[in-house]
Design a protein around this motif. Sequence first.
Motif, PDB file in Angstrom:
ATOM      1  N   TYR A 252      -8.130  -2.724   1.153  1.00  0.00           N
ATOM      2  CA  TYR A 252      -6.808  -3.372   0.880  1.00  0.00           C
ATOM      3  C   TYR A 252      -6.453  -2.029  -0.580  1.00  0.00           C
ATOM      4  CZ  TYR A 252      -2.649  -4.929  -1.850  1.00  0.00           C
ATOM      5  OH  TYR A 252      -1.916  -5.361  -3.147  1.00  0.00           O
TER       6      TYR A 252
ATOM      7  N   SER B 155     -11.960  -7.126   4.317  1.00  0.00           N
ATOM      8  CA  SER B 155      -9.828  -6.266   3.798  1.00  0.00           C
ATOM      9  C   SER B 155      -9.907  -6.409   2.406  1.00  0.00           C
ATOM     10  CB  SER B 155      -9.926  -8.346   3.984  1.00  0.00           C
ATOM     11  OG  SER B 155     -10.572  -9.387   2.543  1.00  0.00           O
TER      12      SER B 155
ATOM     13  N   GLU C  31       0.939  -1.024  -0.043  1.00  0.00           N
ATOM     14  CA  GLU C  31       0.367   0.207   0.291  1.00  0.00           C
ATOM     15  C   GLU C  31       1.349   1.314   0.310  1.00  0.00           C
ATOM     16  OE1 GLU C  31      -4.320   1.299   1.650  1.00  0.00           O
ATOM     17  OE2 GLU C  31      -2.709  -0.290   2.869  1.00  0.00           O
TER      18      GLU C  31
END
Length: 1011
Positions: A865, A861, A616
């Motif tokens: 993300y 999730s 990320e």
Amino acid sequence: MCFTEVANYDACSLSKQQSNNRKIPVVSIPRYGRNYTKCTGHNKHNIINIATTDNLIKNSLKQPTTYNIGFLNIRSLSPKTLLVNDIIRDNNLNVIGLSETWLKPNDFFALNEACPPNFTHAHIARPLKRGGGVALIYNENFNLSPNINNKYKSFEVLTMRSVTPLPLHLAVIYRPPGPYSDFINEFSEFVADLVTHADNIIIMGDFNIHMNTPSDPPCVALQTVIDSCGLTQIINEPTHRNGNTIDLVLVRGITVSKVTILPCTKVLSDHYLIKFEVQTHVRQTNNNNNCYSSRNINTATTTTLADLLPSVMAPFPKYVGSIDNLTNNFNDALRETIDNIAPLKLKKAPKKRTPWFTEETRAQKLLCRKLERKWRTTKLEVHHQAWSDGLITYKRMLTLAKAKYYSNLIHRNKNDPKFLFSTVASLTQQGTPSSSSTHSADDFMQFFSKKIEVIRKEIKDNASQLQRGSINTDTIVYTADTALQNTFSRFEEITLEELLQRVNGIKQTTCLLDPLPGKLIKELFVLLGPSVLNIINLSLSSGSVPLAFKKAVIHPLLKRPNLDPDLMVNYRPVSHLPFISKILEKIVAEQLNEHLASNNLCETFQSGFRANHSTETALAKMTNDLLLTMDSDASSMLLLLDLSAAFDTVDHNILLERIKTRIGMSDLALSWFNSYLTDRMQCVSHNNVTSDYVKVTCGVPQGSVLGPALLSIYMLPLGDIIRKYGISFHCYADDTQLYMPLKLTNTPDCSQLEACLNEIKQWMSANFLQLNAKKTEMLIIGPARHRTLFNNTTLTFDNQTIKQGDTVKNLGVIFDPTLSFEAHIKSVTKTAFFHLRNIAKIRSILSTKDAEIIIHAFVTSRLDYCNVLFSGLPMSSIKRLQLVQNAAARLLTRTRKFDHITPVLAHLHWLPVHLRCDFKVLLLTYKILHGLAPSYLADCIVPYVPARNLRSKDSGLLVIPKAQKKSAGYRAFSVRAPVLWNALPVTVRDATSVEAFKSHLKTHLYTLAFK
């Protein structure tokens, strides 16, 4: 099947003639999982029986194997799955055909529930309207595969073909009530085609033709087809509650016996269960997968081991000498101790049982059987009603027991997403038969070794061609710009307290090379700690790694479940290393990373396997640069490089030289790495068989703690090459992304990038890394109005032409030419809704708490993300992600679709998607300001310092860069983060810890969303 062999036959002193006329008693001696017969004496009047392989085969052929097959019109499978599961197990059925399943296409949950362990299924649903549907549930040993998929208008059919253990064609049919003429014509075509290509046939199904009235025209027509095709109809009793014979079994070339019609209670169906036996003389071979080696480890074993360890471990904490002798003696002592307490035994895998079947359900099942027998004896309606009521109670108890079982399972593994994924998949997705590969462990070892040899040979050949070209790769040497100020000569020894902390932070795993299971090592580490501490400190102080720690066991793992298990290219090697070796590597890795960080030796733009770095943060930096380029009314080229087996082709000599010159390792520290990389061995374990060990001459072990760090060190010069050409880049392990702005010309100049790629290729060839030009991807990113200028832009290197794509997948995120992330959002929503559909199927067996765990693991999730990239996107794009969250909230709380969703989200304390994106931006900003984020992100944030002394001087504000267009620059992290940060209350910005900041920020955003 175990083959009996004669041992010590010569010791009996019998001639061949004597052996044919005498018989002696034999004793069976278990040895290595096989039975060997040993002569114990002889008598002249007895005859010795030698159990040779040929004799055993003949005997096995004389004894037929029986298979039980059943059929039932279930009339809606979904509410009766657990009862069908019981029917299969109680009647010992190998195959059961079902009609009128009333299931939709791809509705696997009910079928999975109906399958006992080691069973799988096939199903064909009625495509256009409700009802109908035919299915087969069968033991995986039958190895059934689809054979004929013809679609007929007048009936539904599922045809499967089996080669082992019984060669036959098996068909399940359902004919809805209605005119029979079309059915007779189509069924004639179906049967004619089937009997033309098959010898052994079983057709079973609900024909809805009364075969108990031979004079009826439908019965006459069907019987004519049956007779003309050489089929035999074996059902001669009523199969329906109204007394008609409408469920039929047609056979050809098959011996059928013990045909039984079992009336069912109305709770199950108004049709009767048909059961029959099929015999075959096909020999069954022994399956090695059914045997495994195991120790009987229990509480008593652990207690006994804890009592013995103090005396066993006494010599090792103070041992001084060879590290190899110490490690080997330590492992041998543990193995001898555990062998005396719980010896390793070869066991046959037990037959799998339904895990949620409890004593209470067992008692109720026995009661139901008692009531059933009473009704079959008396035929009284009162007893039939009692049986039905008992079956309903039993069904309810099974449902509750199953819900409780999965609730406990989810609660125990709530922090293990991989386990949760496999559990839900086993319930909701179509199961595939577990088929093991026919290859041996040695075959896999040769294949994996040959694969690396071929890659390295290709690299050498490519390097030779480059040397004959314009640039000699021998001259390509890159060093640090400045000399190292500090070198690292030796590793620091650790204390017992530090060792215990490291062990507690390591996931317990067990390797075949471990003297004790990993679970026992962690449980008893208080007793083992001093001995292990001596091994580790002796390794660090001597600069040597024990040979026992340089062995790895490779387990071949299918890349995807649906791949052919007989093709070795479909497997990836997964390395398992000794547990204590991982502890040693973790300690070395910590000191190595501390040296790299303190001397600023890491590649700035390498985010793989580094603290405070992630995919990320890497994508946030790249996207920020690309958006700012778009904001300046320019375009960029993004290039994703692909490396083949980078971990496995690393050259040890080059790596050691790089550790010495680029990292500054010397003396004992360098000797330790030299010892770590040399004399490594590996083997393959497959089907309980281990191959021979093979020496590892290159590569770093992927399953190790140090592997990723060593690969990053190995690739350090790559950054020097790219910087020389002024091109921006970012790396994550062996994934490399290059990006550079493009000038607005009719023919964009890519010569600089091509030159850079050629030099990268040359450097990689010189360093035994294979750059795969065929899999390298390119994308042009920029304003839509400039797109036509770059339509024909291509790159050429390594004799390959790289064309730009419409999208590329970069570290799990799909990039598009305008960075709108439309394609990625579409992919996320599609995947999320797929999982929500599966979760909805099992929602009835999940509590609210368990369902929330599953939803967060599968759906939330994915929404979260890299959602830092979505902050500032138009609400029209965010809305699709919000629909997923809304659907998840409704599913969790069982809210109706027309009820307002905001109170539901507020009750669950779920922030809306756009605020979740802003939350991630603000969290990264807080970490940057407190030194908990990568330096490349810290460069994007500038604290606000007023030109004169103002009250805002100490308010913790950030400088907001100017952006020309909200469509691009406003979304950049360097712009978006200061805008959101300055809007926060001072109490939130002044939080003293990350956890406190999260808590204050969530409260603030929750107030904004639901005030």
